[in-house]
Scaffold this motif. Sequence first.
Motif, short mmCIF file in Angstrom:
data_model
loop_
_atom_site.label_atom_id
_atom_site.label_comp_id
_atom_site.label_asym_id
_atom_site.label_seq_id
_atom_site.Cartn_x
_atom_site.Cartn_y
_atom_site.Cartn_z
N ARG A 104 42.13 40.46 23.86
CA ARG A 104 40.73 40.89 23.93
C ARG A 104 39.79 39.73 23.60
N LEU A 105 40.12 38.97 22.58
CA LEU A 105 39.28 37.85 22.20
C LEU A 105 39.30 36.76 23.27
N ARG A 106 40.46 36.51 23.85
CA ARG A 106 40.56 35.50 24.91
C ARG A 106 39.77 35.94 26.15
N PHE A 148 36.69 33.86 27.66
CA PHE A 148 36.65 33.45 29.06
C PHE A 148 35.32 33.87 29.69
N ASN A 149 34.92 35.11 29.48
CA ASN A 149 33.66 35.58 30.07
C ASN A 149 32.48 34.75 29.58
N LEU A 150 32.48 34.43 28.29
CA LEU A 150 31.39 33.63 27.73
C LEU A 150 31.35 32.24 28.36
N CYS A 166 39.03 27.44 33.62
CA CYS A 166 38.76 28.41 32.55
C CYS A 166 39.90 29.42 32.43
N ALA A 167 40.39 29.89 33.58
CA ALA A 167 41.49 30.85 33.55
C ALA A 167 42.75 30.22 32.95
N ARG A 168 42.99 28.97 33.27
CA ARG A 168 44.21 28.31 32.80
C ARG A 168 44.11 27.95 31.32
N LEU A 169 42.99 27.34 30.92
CA LEU A 169 42.89 26.83 29.56
C LEU A 169 42.63 27.92 28.53
N ILE A 170 41.86 28.93 28.90
CA ILE A 170 41.49 29.98 27.94
C ILE A 170 42.47 31.15 27.99
N LEU A 171 42.84 31.55 29.21
CA LEU A 171 43.71 32.72 29.36
C LEU A 171 45.17 32.37 29.60
N GLY A 172 45.46 31.11 29.88
CA GLY A 172 46.84 30.72 30.16
C GLY A 172 47.36 31.27 31.48
N ILE A 173 46.45 31.58 32.40
CA ILE A 173 46.83 32.15 33.70
C ILE A 173 46.91 31.03 34.73
N HIS A 177 39.00 46.47 35.29
CA HIS A 177 38.22 46.75 34.09
C HIS A 177 39.06 46.44 32.85
N GLY A 178 38.39 46.09 31.78
CA GLY A 178 39.07 45.93 30.51
C GLY A 178 39.64 44.54 30.27
N VAL A 179 40.61 44.49 29.41
CA VAL A 179 41.16 43.23 28.91
C VAL A 179 42.12 42.61 29.92
N LYS A 180 41.97 41.31 30.13
CA LYS A 180 42.90 40.59 31.00
C LYS A 180 44.21 40.35 30.25
N ARG A 181 45.25 40.00 30.98
CA ARG A 181 46.57 39.81 30.40
C ARG A 181 46.92 38.32 30.40
N PRO A 182 46.63 37.65 29.27
CA PRO A 182 46.86 36.20 29.22
C PRO A 182 48.32 35.82 29.43
#
Length: 243
Positions: free
Chosen positions: A4-6, A10-12, A50-57, A190-195
Motif C-alpha cells: 500500500r505504501l509503495r 508510486f502515485n505521488l 517509476c514502476a521498476r524502482l518503486i514497485l519492483g515491477i 482499483h486498489g493496491v498494486k502488487r509489487p
Amino acid sequence: MSARLRTWLFNLVFFGGSVPYVLATPLLAALGSGPLRYWVRAWTRYHRRCARLILGIRVVASGTIPAGPALYPAKHQAMFETFELVALLDAPVVVMKRELARIPMWGWAAQRYGMIVVDREGSAAALRGLMRAAAAAKAEGRSVVIFPEGTRVPPGEAPPLKPGFSGLYRALGLPVVPIALDSGTAWPKHGVKRPDTPIRFAFQPAIETGLPRREIEARVYAAINALEPSQSSDRHSREDGTP
C-alpha cells in the motif's frame, strides 16, 4: 515497505513528476510531431522507471517486433500497457476509448500526441472516423495499436472482439502482430498494486493480410488470450448485428 505504501509512493512520484511533461506538450507540439513523439517516449520511459524502482515491477517481453509498421491488437488488463506499448513500439498511434481522453493530464497529452479517440459503442460515424485517423497514421509510417476487446478486462476474462478491429485490418493492409499480456495481475484497476510481480508481453507470430473476417478474428482472439489458459479458443465470435 508495504504494498500500500509503495503504491501511494508510486502515485505521488509518477503523477507529480508527470506535470512537467504535460505542461511542455503544447510547446513540443508547436515544434512538430518529431519532438513531441520523443517527449512522449521519454514520459513512458519515466513511467517504466517509476514502476521498476518503486514497485519492483519489470517487463518481460518475448517474441519478435517487426521492423516496419504493423497493426498490433493487444490484450488490455491495465493502464500499464497504454504507456509501455508506446515505449516498446517506438511511438505508435494507439486507439483509445473516449473515457480515457477525460483523464486529467494523461488524456489531453495523449490526444496531442496523436492517439485516436473512439466511441466504444461502435457507431457507424465512429468507425468511419477511426478508419480515417488510422489511414493517416499509416501514411506517416506509424504502427497502430488497438485493444480489440474495447476496454480493460480482469485477468481470466476474454470477451468477444469489437467491430473496429476487423475494419482496421481490411482498411490498413498491414501485418497483424497480436500481443498477449498479463498486466492485470500486478496492476489491478482499483486498489493496491502488487509489487515485485513481473508483467509479461508476448508478441505473437505475425498474421498475413487478406484473410476472411472470421478467420482473422479467430486467430487474433486466440493469440491475445495466449496467456489466459482458462479461456477456450473457440470464444471468438462477436455480437450479432455487426456489419
